[in-house]
Enzyme design. Structure first.
Site, PDB file in Angstrom:
ATOM      1  N   CYS A 170       0.981  -1.189  -0.126  1.00 24.77           N
ATOM      2  CA  CYS A 170       0.040  -0.144   0.055  1.00 24.77           C
ATOM      3  C   CYS A 170       0.890   1.332   0.029  1.00 24.77           C
ATOM      4  O   CYS A 170       1.322   1.784   1.099  1.00 24.77           O
ATOM      5  CB  CYS A 170      -0.903  -0.097   1.318  1.00 24.77           C
ATOM      6  N   CYS A 208      -0.332   4.146   2.189  1.00 23.39           N
ATOM      7  CA  CYS A 208      -0.311   3.995   3.596  1.00 23.39           C
ATOM      8  C   CYS A 208       1.293   4.128   4.106  1.00 23.39           C
ATOM      9  O   CYS A 208       1.558   4.720   4.961  1.00 23.39           O
ATOM     10  CB  CYS A 208      -0.611   2.462   4.089  1.00 23.39           C
ATOM     11  N   ASP A 209       2.062   3.528   3.245  1.00 22.92           N
ATOM     12  CA  ASP A 209       3.523   3.582   3.660  1.00 22.92           C
ATOM     13  C   ASP A 209       4.602   4.257   2.897  1.00 22.92           C
ATOM     14  O   ASP A 209       5.716   4.311   3.177  1.00 22.92           O
ATOM     15  CB  ASP A 209       4.063   2.133   3.408  1.00 22.92           C
TER      16      ASP A 209
END
Ligand code: NAP
Length: 319
Positions: A134, A137-138
């Protein structure tokens, strides 16, 4: 066996939010936790983009908070997974992996989608420590670093393009010479000066030390030669699989396996069965969008039960 008013299957942000809303509406939901209670966010580290947490929050803590919030209003959590459902009878029948069965007037499906992984040695162990599925997200954690993105579809193009905001260099690694991605997404990636390409190679194994990823061994599909590509992070973007196997084709799904919902609602092709979160969403796939759709599913269920025979019967027996 007494029928439940609503059973929620799956406990990501969608399922927990549906549990908070339905329990607060006194529907006493039974929530089946699934193989991975708390869902995909329990495998991530810090979540920085969920509104309400200006300093960020760890994924597992966020999910735990949602669970506690639902418990506070009376949701009942059941560990285990659903192996099958019978939607041809009313109340519906829900069968668990320990053979326990439930009857229910309505169902909210929030089983999510699982990111496909390469399955190469070293990959699984490094999830959250350099291997991610992701970018939203990261990506932030890879500021100024070099990153590999695996895949040749729209997701890989999108993730690679997004990651150039943070990374010093992003290399797309794909198993063929041709990309599967749409022309427009390909072009966007090709025109990005930070994106490099390694095509026609097969990922063989992730190279890492105890705490971080250092590289990826790839095999050239033409020559068969193996080499190590140095990197700080690997984003696997080879697609998602919605978790719908237990439904056994009783609910309409689209050609990619996502549950089809009606118009703006969470209603599925079966009256009384609702779906929310990543199991219906191939596009946004964010915790906050999943939570929003969990809220919608709970409100749709409440409306459904208000109009259902079951609810009339319940009113008669409790007044
Ligand atoms: P996808 O279209 O199925 O592409 C998956 C890619 O991963 C393919 O290039 C495939 O290679 C590769 N792959 C699959 N298994 C692999 C493996 N084991 N090892 C190495 N490579 C592997 O999936 P997606 O990119 O996630 O897209 C899914 C759907 O969402 C598509 O319909 C897409 O258009 C849509 N989407 C749209 C957008 C957008 O419009 N903004 C963004 C993301 C996704 P091969 O090509 O060789 O099969």
């Amino acid at each position: 066996m007494t029928a439940q008013k609503v059973i929620i299957i799956g406990t990501g942000p969608a399922g927990y939010t549906a549990a908070i809303y339905t329990s607060r509406a006194n529907l006493n939901p039974v929530v089946i936790e699934g193989n991975q209670p708390g869902g995909q966010l329990t495998t991530t580290t810090e979540v920085e983009n969920f509104p309400g947490f200006p300093d960020g929050i760890m994924g597992p803590e966020l999910m735990d908070n949602m669970r506690k919030q639902a418990e506070r209003f009376g949701a009942t959590f059941v560990s285990g997974s659903v192996t099958s459902v019978d939607l041809n009878q009313r109340p519906f029948r829900v069968v668990m992996d320990d053979s326990k069965e439930y009857l229910t007037e309505s169902i909210i499906i929030s089983t999510g989608a699982s990111a496909k992984m390469l399955g190469t040695p070293g990959e699984k162990e490094m999830v959250g420590r350099g291997v991610s599925t992701c970018a939203t997200c990261d990506g932030f954690f890879f500021r100024g670093k070099s990153i590999l993105v695996i895949g040749g579809g729209d997701s890989a193009m999108e993730e690679a393009t997004f990651l150039t905001k943070f990374a010093s260099e992003v290399t797309i690694v794909h198993r063929r010479n041709e990309l599967r991605a749409s022309k427009v997404m390909q072009e966007r990636a090709r025109q990005n000066p930070k994106i490099k390409w390694i095509l026609n190679v097969t990922p063989v194994r992730v190279v890492s030390d105890a705490s971080k990823v250092n590289g990826l061994v790839v095999k050239d599909n033409q020559s068969g030669e193996e080499r190590t590509v140095s990197t700080d992070g690997i984003f696997v973007a080879i697609g998602h699989t919605p978790n719908t196997g237990f439904l056994g084709n009783q609910v309409e799904i689209d050609d990619r396996g996502y549950i089809v919902t009606k118009d703006q609602s969470t209603a599925t092709s079966v009256e009384g069965v609702f779906a929310c979160g990543d199991v219906v969403d191939s596009h946004y796939r964010q915790a906050i969008t999943a939570a929003g759709s969990g809220c919608k599913a709970a409100m749709d269920v409440e409306k459904f039960l208000e109009g259902s025979m079951f609810h009339d019967w319940l009113l008669q027996t409790t007044t």
